[in-house]
Write a protein that holds these residues in place. Sequence first.
Motif, PDB file in Angstrom:
ATOM      1  N   GLU A 329       0.861  -1.180   0.000  1.00 28.09           N
ATOM      2  CA  GLU A 329       0.000   0.000   0.000  1.00 28.09           C
ATOM      3  C   GLU A 329       0.901   1.233   0.000  1.00 28.09           C
ATOM      4  OE1 GLU A 329      -2.748  -0.243   3.232  1.00 28.09           O
ATOM      5  OE2 GLU A 329      -3.428  -2.255   2.674  1.00 28.09           O
ATOM      6  N   TRP A 330       0.822   2.012  -1.070  1.00 28.88           N
ATOM      7  CA  TRP A 330       1.791   3.073  -1.327  1.00 28.88           C
ATOM      8  C   TRP A 330       1.264   4.453  -0.952  1.00 28.88           C
ATOM      9  CZ3 TRP A 330       6.161   0.838  -2.099  1.00 28.88           C
ATOM     10  CH2 TRP A 330       6.249  -0.362  -2.811  1.00 28.88           C
ATOM     11  N   ASP A 331       0.606   4.594   0.197  1.00 30.62           N
ATOM     12  CA  ASP A 331       0.030   5.888   0.577  1.00 30.62           C
ATOM     13  C   ASP A 331       1.083   6.986   0.611  1.00 30.62           C
ATOM     14  OD1 ASP A 331      -2.363   4.561   0.837  1.00 30.62           O
ATOM     15  OD2 ASP A 331      -2.178   4.279   2.991  1.00 30.62           O
ATOM     16  N   ALA A 332       2.200   6.737   1.262  1.00 25.88           N
ATOM     17  CA  ALA A 332       3.240   7.762   1.358  1.00 25.88           C
ATOM     18  C   ALA A 332       4.007   7.904   0.045  1.00 25.88           C
ATOM     19  CB  ALA A 332       4.199   7.412   2.488  1.00 25.88           C
ATOM     20  N   SER A 333       4.350   6.806  -0.582  1.00 24.35           N
ATOM     21  CA  SER A 333       5.131   6.851  -1.824  1.00 24.35           C
ATOM     22  C   SER A 333       4.394   7.597  -2.928  1.00 24.35           C
ATOM     23  CB  SER A 333       5.461   5.431  -2.295  1.00 24.35           C
ATOM     24  OG  SER A 333       6.415   4.830  -1.454  1.00 24.35           O
ATOM     25  N   ARG A 334       3.091   7.416  -3.001  1.00 26.02           N
ATOM     26  CA  ARG A 334       2.325   8.111  -4.033  1.00 26.02           C
ATOM     27  C   ARG A 334       2.314   9.613  -3.764  1.00 26.02           C
ATOM     28  NH1 ARG A 334      -4.010   7.173  -5.810  1.00 26.02           N
ATOM     29  NH2 ARG A 334      -3.818   8.100  -7.885  1.00 26.02           N
ATOM     30  N   THR A 335       2.144   9.987  -2.513  1.00 26.29           N
ATOM     31  CA  THR A 335       2.163  11.411  -2.156  1.00 26.29           C
ATOM     32  C   THR A 335       3.506  12.045  -2.488  1.00 26.29           C
ATOM     33  OG1 THR A 335       0.582  11.031  -0.362  1.00 26.29           O
ATOM     34  CG2 THR A 335       1.903  13.035  -0.249  1.00 26.29           C
ATOM     35  N   LEU A 336       4.595  11.302  -2.296  1.00 19.25           N
ATOM     36  CA  LEU A 336       5.941  11.816  -2.553  1.00 19.25           C
ATOM     37  C   LEU A 336       6.358  11.696  -4.015  1.00 19.25           C
ATOM     38  CD1 LEU A 336       7.714  10.322   0.611  1.00 19.25           C
ATOM     39  CD2 LEU A 336       7.160  12.737   0.195  1.00 19.25           C
ATOM     40  N   GLY A 337       5.491  11.139  -4.851  1.00 15.39           N
ATOM     41  CA  GLY A 337       5.821  10.994  -6.267  1.00 15.39           C
ATOM     42  C   GLY A 337       6.758   9.853  -6.573  1.00 15.39           C
ATOM     43  N   LEU A 338       6.789   8.862  -5.690  1.00 15.40           N
ATOM     44  CA  LEU A 338       7.669   7.712  -5.899  1.00 15.40           C
ATOM     45  C   LEU A 338       6.931   6.526  -6.504  1.00 15.40           C
ATOM     46  CD1 LEU A 338       9.550   7.853  -2.471  1.00 15.40           C
ATOM     47  CD2 LEU A 338      10.317   8.754  -4.676  1.00 15.40           C
ATOM     48  N   ALA A 339       5.600   6.537  -6.456  1.00 17.08           N
ATOM     49  CA  ALA A 339       4.788   5.459  -7.016  1.00 17.08           C
ATOM     50  C   ALA A 339       3.609   6.062  -7.757  1.00 17.08           C
ATOM     51  CB  ALA A 339       4.303   4.518  -5.918  1.00 17.08           C
ATOM     52  N   GLU A 340       3.226   5.426  -8.852  1.00 19.38           N
ATOM     53  CA  GLU A 340       2.077   5.898  -9.628  1.00 19.38           C
ATOM     54  C   GLU A 340       0.770   5.416  -9.004  1.00 19.38           C
ATOM     55  OE1 GLU A 340       0.325   5.488 -14.196  1.00 19.38           O
ATOM     56  OE2 GLU A 340       1.720   3.987 -13.388  1.00 19.38           O
ATOM     57  N   ASN A 341       0.757   4.181  -8.510  1.00 22.36           N
ATOM     58  CA  ASN A 341      -0.453   3.566  -7.992  1.00 22.36           C
ATOM     59  C   ASN A 341      -0.514   3.672  -6.475  1.00 22.36           C
ATOM     60  OD1 ASN A 341      -1.194   2.608 -10.638  1.00 22.36           O
ATOM     61  ND2 ASN A 341       0.390   1.038 -10.393  1.00 22.36           N
ATOM     62  N   SER A 342      -1.701   3.547  -5.930  1.00 21.05           N
ATOM     63  CA  SER A 342      -1.878   3.612  -4.481  1.00 21.05           C
ATOM     64  C   SER A 342      -1.644   2.259  -3.818  1.00 21.05           C
ATOM     65  CB  SER A 342      -3.282   4.112  -4.137  1.00 21.05           C
ATOM     66  OG  SER A 342      -4.267   3.252  -4.693  1.00 21.05           O
ATOM     67  N   SER A 343      -1.667   1.182  -4.590  1.00 20.80           N
ATOM     68  CA  SER A 343      -1.420  -0.152  -4.040  1.00 20.80           C
ATOM     69  C   SER A 343      -0.925  -1.063  -5.153  1.00 20.80           C
ATOM     70  CB  SER A 343      -2.683  -0.736  -3.404  1.00 20.80           C
ATOM     71  OG  SER A 343      -3.698  -0.923  -4.378  1.00 20.80           O
ATOM     72  N   GLY A 344      -0.402  -2.197  -4.751  1.00 27.44           N
ATOM     73  CA  GLY A 344       0.102  -3.154  -5.731  1.00 27.44           C
ATOM     74  C   GLY A 344       0.499  -4.442  -5.053  1.00 27.44           C
ATOM     75  N   ALA A 345       1.077  -5.322  -5.829  1.00 31.09           N
ATOM     76  CA  ALA A 345       1.520  -6.616  -5.309  1.00 31.09           C
ATOM     77  C   ALA A 345       2.787  -7.040  -6.025  1.00 31.09           C
ATOM     78  CB  ALA A 345       0.438  -7.672  -5.478  1.00 31.09           C
ATOM     79  N   LEU A 346       3.609  -7.809  -5.315  1.00 29.70           N
ATOM     80  CA  LEU A 346       4.827  -8.391  -5.864  1.00 29.70           C
ATOM     81  C   LEU A 346       4.932  -9.807  -5.323  1.00 29.70           C
ATOM     82  CD1 LEU A 346       7.480  -7.904  -7.480  1.00 29.70           C
ATOM     83  CD2 LEU A 346       8.521  -7.144  -5.337  1.00 29.70           C
ATOM     84  N   TRP A 347       5.274 -10.748  -6.176  1.00 28.28           N
ATOM     85  CA  TRP A 347       5.391 -12.130  -5.719  1.00 28.28           C
ATOM     86  C   TRP A 347       6.586 -12.805  -6.357  1.00 28.28           C
ATOM     87  CZ3 TRP A 347       5.123 -15.594  -9.722  1.00 28.28           C
ATOM     88  CH2 TRP A 347       4.448 -15.182 -10.872  1.00 28.28           C
ATOM     89  N   THR A 348       7.113 -13.784  -5.650  1.00 26.99           N
ATOM     90  CA  THR A 348       8.237 -14.570  -6.146  1.00 26.99           C
ATOM     91  C   THR A 348       7.974 -16.042  -5.872  1.00 26.99           C
ATOM     92  OG1 THR A 348       9.503 -14.542  -4.070  1.00 26.99           O
ATOM     93  CG2 THR A 348       9.802 -12.680  -5.550  1.00 26.99           C
ATOM     94  N   LEU A 349       8.542 -16.887  -6.689  1.00 26.86           N
ATOM     95  CA  LEU A 349       8.513 -18.316  -6.408  1.00 26.86           C
ATOM     96  C   LEU A 349       9.774 -18.957  -6.966  1.00 26.86           C
ATOM     97  CD1 LEU A 349       7.728 -20.242  -9.111  1.00 26.86           C
ATOM     98  CD2 LEU A 349       5.505 -19.193  -8.737  1.00 26.86           C
ATOM     99  N   ALA A 350      10.145 -20.055  -6.362  1.00 28.02           N
ATOM    100  CA  ALA A 350      11.323 -20.800  -6.798  1.00 28.02           C
ATOM    101  C   ALA A 350      11.121 -22.271  -6.496  1.00 28.02           C
ATOM    102  CB  ALA A 350      12.581 -20.284  -6.091  1.00 28.02           C
ATOM    103  N   ALA A 351      11.477 -23.103  -7.463  1.00 29.26           N
ATOM    104  CA  ALA A 351      11.461 -24.553  -7.288  1.00 29.26           C
ATOM    105  C   ALA A 351      12.859 -25.064  -7.605  1.00 29.26           C
ATOM    106  CB  ALA A 351      10.432 -25.204  -8.198  1.00 29.26           C
ATOM    107  N   THR A 352      13.473 -25.772  -6.654  1.00 28.27           N
ATOM    108  CA  THR A 352      14.886 -26.137  -6.750  1.00 28.27           C
ATOM    109  C   THR A 352      15.069 -27.614  -6.440  1.00 28.27           C
ATOM    110  OG1 THR A 352      15.414 -23.940  -5.875  1.00 28.27           O
ATOM    111  CG2 THR A 352      17.206 -25.543  -5.961  1.00 28.27           C
TER     112      THR A 352
END
Length: 455
Positions: A329-352
Amino acid sequence: MPIALRPFPVLLLLCVVCLLCVPRISYAVPSFYRQSGIACNACHTSFPQLNALGRDFKLKGYTLSTGQSTAPPLAVMLQPSFTHTSEGQPGGAAPGFDNNDNVALTQGSVFYAGRLFGGFADKSPLLGKFGAFIQTTYDGVEKAWSWDNAEFRFADSASTEKHKFDYGFYLNNSPTLQDLWNTTPVWSYPYSGSGLAPTPAAETLLGGGLAQQVAGFGGYVWLDSSLYLELGGYDSLSASVQSDLGVDPEGEAQIDNPAPYWRLAKEHAWGAHHLEVGTFGMAADTYPERDSSAGTDHYLDIGMDSEYQYAKGRHDVTVMFSGLRERQEWDASRTLGLAENSSGALWTLAATGSYFFDKTYGVTAQYFRFGGDTDMLLYADNRTYSPDSYGWILQLDYMPLNKSGGPKFWPGSNVKFSLQYTRYNKFDGAGRNYDGSGRDASDNDTLYLEAWLAF
């Protein structure tokens, strides 16, 4: 002007001072091997990948000892390497390096790893329950020293009529550093890699975004050698303390209040087989780029993991899976001009999966993937504004000293020669044959040769 430190950093600094005050006995320089008499291949399939005995050694706070050595448990690691990427990097892979085909000392480290009070622990049952894993590293690419993984532990055991349990407390500087399995970020595969090859830009908080920037305290219980439960909390070190320790705090997310961390895992063992299934996570409010003027962003990281191991005779097999999803949730980042969206998601996976024969020859393969929402400001450095990357890693290992325990003149020494190839099918949103300007995913394919020397 006096420097204001938070409670977590103050506690960490006090522990560091205590460590530095421990007297040094100079006639020997032991490692875990010299402290415990246990050879590397008894605790690792391939260092640093742990097996059941290695997990037990770590669980008990690095304190297992034969009492034969009274010297502090010091060790040294060197990683000379060669890096080749499919296409060179204009302007050089890093300052002072060529566009391609670079030789470097990826890193060199000095460790204090074992019983915190060295041989003095033999004189007190209480002192013998404290252990440490302290690493300071020279980065041969950045050409600078800094502190690296650092952890202090207290560990003990108890029992009732029906149950037995190990328990402990830790203080460290990276979430998941304390974990027993090689499925959480700090000790996950690949265990080493080039600092002179491009890597995907996206990174979750638990995936490395807080490493060496925080101090965390927590406790754990290992019930009936089956159920593992851990609770902890992490807070950011001040910018001045990080700078003094060789970490650049510029641009990092600063935790507002201690961020809770949790870990739950279940392991089942039968014969030569071990199977673990677990979850881990963290919730954090942070000031973007250490700027508190616009309030905080919020992160919720939740991971799932599993590890299967088979070890019998000359055969060691390990299969690992890990997935991590971060809600942002990018409430501060959006206000500071560091993010375009107000929220987002990031995910990773690995199979080894890995197989080692006769403790000497090994092959490891991994499929990895990063994904998430696009954002023109968060990912402004790539032309697709996307964190999406995926590909494969294939690695061959040769450990000529793994069975012998090292040369007679320096017992416990070990070496691993590795040939690692990374192929990218997508890199920061760009495909292998993307028609736009700039680098395609295939340009970042990397051949990496390394000698990992530990003594």
